[in-house]
Design a protein around this motif. Structure first.
Motif, PDB file in Angstrom:
ATOM      1  N   THR A   1       3.838  -6.131   6.438  1.00 34.05           N
ATOM      2  CA  THR A   1       5.098  -7.105   6.790  1.00 34.05           C
ATOM      3  C   THR A   1       4.832  -8.131   7.610  1.00 34.05           C
ATOM      4  OG1 THR A   1       6.543  -5.238   6.348  1.00 34.05           O
ATOM      5  CG2 THR A   1       7.541  -7.140   7.309  1.00 34.05           C
ATOM      6  N   ILE A   2       4.056  -7.902   8.653  1.00 34.59           N
ATOM      7  CA  ILE A   2       3.733  -9.228   9.746  1.00 34.59           C
ATOM      8  C   ILE A   2       2.792 -10.217   8.956  1.00 34.59           C
ATOM      9  CG2 ILE A   2       2.412  -9.528  11.665  1.00 34.59           C
ATOM     10  CD1 ILE A   2       3.545  -7.040  12.751  1.00 34.59           C
ATOM     11  N   ARG A   3       1.831  -9.600   8.227  1.00 36.48           N
ATOM     12  CA  ARG A   3       0.972 -10.498   7.242  1.00 36.48           C
ATOM     13  C   ARG A   3       1.499 -11.120   6.421  1.00 36.48           C
ATOM     14  NH1 ARG A   3      -2.569  -5.937   7.666  1.00 36.48           N
ATOM     15  NH2 ARG A   3      -1.943  -5.308   5.340  1.00 36.48           N
TER      16      ARG A   3
ATOM     17  N   ILE B   1       5.673  -9.582  21.891  1.00 35.13           N
ATOM     18  CA  ILE B   1       5.329  -9.240  23.392  1.00 35.13           C
ATOM     19  C   ILE B   1       5.043  -7.652  23.258  1.00 35.13           C
ATOM     20  CG2 ILE B   1       6.657  -8.850  25.403  1.00 35.13           C
ATOM     21  CD1 ILE B   1       8.012 -11.468  25.166  1.00 35.13           C
ATOM     22  N   CYS B   2       4.124  -7.513  24.065  1.00 35.81           N
ATOM     23  CA  CYS B   2       3.761  -5.939  24.378  1.00 35.81           C
ATOM     24  C   CYS B   2       3.412  -5.267  23.081  1.00 35.81           C
ATOM     25  CB  CYS B   2       4.957  -5.206  25.084  1.00 35.81           C
ATOM     26  SG  CYS B   2       4.251  -3.668  26.004  1.00 35.81           S
ATOM     27  N   LEU B   3       4.279  -4.254  22.564  1.00 34.91           N
ATOM     28  CA  LEU B   3       4.137  -3.838  21.134  1.00 34.91           C
ATOM     29  C   LEU B   3       3.844  -4.791  20.267  1.00 34.91           C
ATOM     30  CD1 LEU B   3       3.695  -0.979  19.725  1.00 34.91           C
ATOM     31  CD2 LEU B   3       6.128  -1.089  19.394  1.00 34.91           C
ATOM     32  N   GLY B   4       4.715  -5.730  20.332  1.00 36.34           N
ATOM     33  CA  GLY B   4       4.655  -6.862  19.219  1.00 36.34           C
ATOM     34  C   GLY B   4       3.281  -7.450  19.205  1.00 36.34           C
ATOM     35  N   HIS B   5       2.691  -7.561  20.405  1.00 35.51           N
ATOM     36  CA  HIS B   5       1.315  -8.213  20.466  1.00 35.51           C
ATOM     37  C   HIS B   5       0.490  -7.265  19.949  1.00 35.51           C
ATOM     38  CE1 HIS B   5      -2.338  -8.908  23.013  1.00 35.51           C
ATOM     39  NE2 HIS B   5      -2.223  -7.886  23.289  1.00 35.51           N
ATOM     40  N   GLN B   6       0.575  -5.969  20.348  1.00 37.51           N
ATOM     41  CA  GLN B   6      -0.645  -5.069  19.685  1.00 37.51           C
ATOM     42  C   GLN B   6      -0.442  -4.889  18.246  1.00 37.51           C
ATOM     43  OE1 GLN B   6       1.022  -1.597  21.868  1.00 37.51           O
ATOM     44  NE2 GLN B   6       0.152  -2.667  23.826  1.00 37.51           N
ATOM     45  N   LEU B   7       0.727  -5.085  17.555  1.00 32.11           N
ATOM     46  CA  LEU B   7       0.858  -5.031  16.064  1.00 32.11           C
ATOM     47  C   LEU B   7       0.233  -6.272  15.532  1.00 32.11           C
ATOM     48  CD1 LEU B   7       4.607  -3.884  16.006  1.00 32.11           C
ATOM     49  CD2 LEU B   7       2.319  -2.470  15.415  1.00 32.11           C
ATOM     50  N   LEU B   8       0.382  -7.517  16.165  1.00 31.97           N
ATOM     51  CA  LEU B   8      -0.349  -8.709  15.871  1.00 31.97           C
ATOM     52  C   LEU B   8      -1.907  -8.259  15.593  1.00 31.97           C
ATOM     53  CD1 LEU B   8       1.398 -11.483  17.551  1.00 31.97           C
ATOM     54  CD2 LEU B   8       1.321 -11.040  15.160  1.00 31.97           C
ATOM     55  N   GLY B   9      -2.362  -7.633  16.544  1.00 39.23           N
ATOM     56  CA  GLY B   9      -3.795  -7.247  16.472  1.00 39.23           C
ATOM     57  C   GLY B   9      -4.063  -6.445  15.475  1.00 39.23           C
ATOM     58  N   LEU B  10      -3.378  -5.308  15.397  1.00 30.26           N
ATOM     59  CA  LEU B  10      -3.675  -4.416  14.132  1.00 30.26           C
ATOM     60  C   LEU B  10      -3.292  -5.135  12.715  1.00 30.26           C
ATOM     61  CD1 LEU B  10      -1.548  -1.426  15.420  1.00 30.26           C
ATOM     62  CD2 LEU B  10      -4.067  -1.748  15.107  1.00 30.26           C
ATOM     63  N   SER B  11      -2.591  -5.886  12.509  1.00 23.38           N
ATOM     64  CA  SER B  11      -2.294  -6.830  11.554  1.00 23.38           C
ATOM     65  C   SER B  11      -3.207  -7.387  10.977  1.00 23.38           C
ATOM     66  CB  SER B  11      -0.850  -7.639  11.642  1.00 23.38           C
ATOM     67  OG  SER B  11       0.227  -7.075  11.905  1.00 23.38           O
ATOM     68  N   PHE B  12      -4.286  -8.012  11.704  1.00 19.11           N
ATOM     69  CA  PHE B  12      -5.138  -8.941  11.396  1.00 19.11           C
ATOM     70  C   PHE B  12      -6.481  -8.375  11.570  1.00 19.11           C
ATOM     71  CE2 PHE B  12      -1.640 -11.643  12.327  1.00 19.11           C
ATOM     72  CZ  PHE B  12      -1.574 -12.452  10.864  1.00 19.11           C
ATOM     73  N   GLY B  13      -6.647  -7.186  11.567  1.00 15.91           N
ATOM     74  CA  GLY B  13      -7.983  -6.199  11.375  1.00 15.91           C
ATOM     75  C   GLY B  13      -8.552  -5.612  12.651  1.00 15.91           C
ATOM     76  N   GLY B  14      -7.829  -5.908  13.815  1.00 18.48           N
ATOM     77  CA  GLY B  14      -8.092  -5.089  15.031  1.00 18.48           C
ATOM     78  C   GLY B  14      -7.855  -3.756  15.181  1.00 18.48           C
TER      79      GLY B  14
ATOM     80  N   PRO C   1       1.165   1.865  18.949  1.00 17.68           N
ATOM     81  CA  PRO C   1       1.011   0.978  18.065  1.00 17.68           C
ATOM     82  C   PRO C   1       0.591   1.235  16.643  1.00 17.68           C
ATOM     83  CG  PRO C   1      -0.315   0.256  19.709  1.00 17.68           C
ATOM     84  CD  PRO C   1       0.448   1.766  20.136  1.00 17.68           C
ATOM     85  N   ALA C   2      -0.262   2.010  16.721  1.00 20.09           N
ATOM     86  CA  ALA C   2      -1.066   2.263  15.269  1.00 20.09           C
ATOM     87  C   ALA C   2      -0.309   3.312  14.390  1.00 20.09           C
ATOM     88  CB  ALA C   2      -2.533   2.942  15.639  1.00 20.09           C
ATOM     89  N   ALA C   3       0.708   4.149  15.178  1.00 18.96           N
ATOM     90  CA  ALA C   3       1.287   4.867  14.373  1.00 18.96           C
ATOM     91  C   ALA C   3       2.615   4.127  13.583  1.00 18.96           C
ATOM     92  CB  ALA C   3       2.039   5.901  15.171  1.00 18.96           C
TER      93      ALA C   3
END
Length: 368
Positions: free
Chosen positions: A239-241, A253-266, A230-232
């Motif tokens: 875009t998500i933000r 869901i799954c990768l989408g969930h991980q991208l949400l985490g990355l989008s807000f600082g995780g 997901p970090a790649a």
């Protein structure tokens, strides 16, 4: 006629012998295992397994054949399959053909007669790793060179590879709700369930700009599952933000969930052997309910029940009871949430299907 001898060589030097069905040229990929007892056709066509050799822990595979209704995409996505026994016959009223022939047409190698129990225990102890399937009793120089050149899953953007390049729609044009779904490797059963919940879905490429999506005036936005690191997928968080800031309900869901985490600082971490199978226990922290879930991620959002590391705006909603990894999160002020597991799992379990109702409730609340 008996299939020729074949092997699976892992990057740590461990060798497994068997019989090779299908292409005989060396095939390299990350080797993972799944505990699904049924649903091999759904697993093999799930884009989240793109570029992986999948070890099936169920002892016999292929006994109910394949059909035209169950695939999660248009073709097999896996690089190869390892099984204890590939059934020579099949029997099911829905079957339209045999698994062996279907995989051969797709040029997917199958290594059979393997001690998959020993292999699974090894991967669970040491961790998933790269491997090569080839013909013969021992690896050739070409097989060793191919294994050495195989890229790591870490840093690999496969979502862009499997995403649709053309926008398409799913569901009736007069449906009461309009969802725009980012395709990072979307499964067809997600689209079927959205349709069953009264939605029309517009599926867009993974790199679709926020302004183009907003011009479609969606009631909600969905972030799909998908393969790779997901970090790649570096273009997604901004875009998500931007979309989330417009107060549009968003579900990942799954990768989408991980991208949400990355989008807000995780940030995300690669798990030793992932969560792949249909028996992963997940606890809902709000209710205490335990869900049995279907999963296939190799990465997880870093955090604990106390929160997501580096993302104070996100609250953790679900935890995996096996390893305490983050299985669900939500934004504290925006109508945004995601889960690591698959509520649309086909075949089941279906404990988490009500998450689609939760998303629809957010859509109705936005309309007022």
């Amino acid at each position: 006629m008996q299939a020729p001898k074949g092997f699976l060589l892992l990057e740590d030097g461990t060798l497994f012998s068997g019989r090779l069905v299908g292409p005989t040229s060396p095939t390299v990929a990350e080797v993972v295992f799944t505990t699904n007892m049924t649903g091999y056709q759904e697993v093999f066509t799930d884009p989240s397994y793109r570029g992986q050799i999948v070890v099936m822990t169920a002892p016999q595979i292929g006994n109910y054949g394949i059909n035209a209704e169950d695939p999660e995409s248009a073709q097999p996505q896996i690089a190869g399959v390892v099984v204890r026994e590939l059934s020579p016959t099949y029997s099911n009223w829905r079957a339209t053909g045999g698994l062996r022939e279907w995989l051969e047409r797709a040029a997917v190698p199958v290594l059979t007669e393997v001690d998959t129990r020993r292999l699974t225990r090894h991967l669970r102890t040491v961790g998933v790793m790269k491997g090569v399937i080839g013909e013969g009793e021992t690896p050739s120089g070409a097989a060793l060179a191919a294994l050495d050149a195989c890229p790591s899953m870490e840093g690999l953007d496969l979502a862009t590879v499997v995403s649709t390049r053309e926008i398409y729609t799913w569901g009736p044009s007069d449906a009461p709700y309009h969802i725009v779904a980012y395709d990072y490797g979307i499964k067809r059963n997600i689209l079927r369930l959205f349709e069953a919940h009264g939605c029309r879905v517009t599926v867009v490429p993974s790199d679709t700009p926020a302004e183009r999506l907003l011009a479609m005036d969606p009631d909600g936005v969905f972030l799909s599952n998908g393969p790779g690191d997901p970090a790649a997928v570096a273009y997604a968080p901004a875009t998500i933000r931007e979309i989330a800031s417009r107060q549009i309900p968003m579900f990942g869901i799954c990768l989408g969930h991980q991208l949400l985490g990355l989008s807000f600082g995780g940030h995300t971490v690669k798990m030793p052997y992932g969560h792949r199978g249909g028996n992963q226990p997940v606890k809902d922290l709000a209710t205490g309910q335990v869900l049995i879930t279907s999963q296939n991620p190799g990465f997880a959002v870093a955090g604990s029940g106390e929160g997501v590391e580096g993302a104070p705006e996100l609250a953790v909603t679900h935890l995996n009871l096996n390893d305490r990894t983050v299985e669900g999160l939500r934004h504290r002020t925006l109508p945004v949430f995601g889960v690591q597991y698959h509520p649309e799992a086909a075949p089941g379990p279906h404990d988490a299907v009500p998450l689609f109702d939760q998303f629809l409730t957010a859509l109705r609340n936005r309309r007022g």
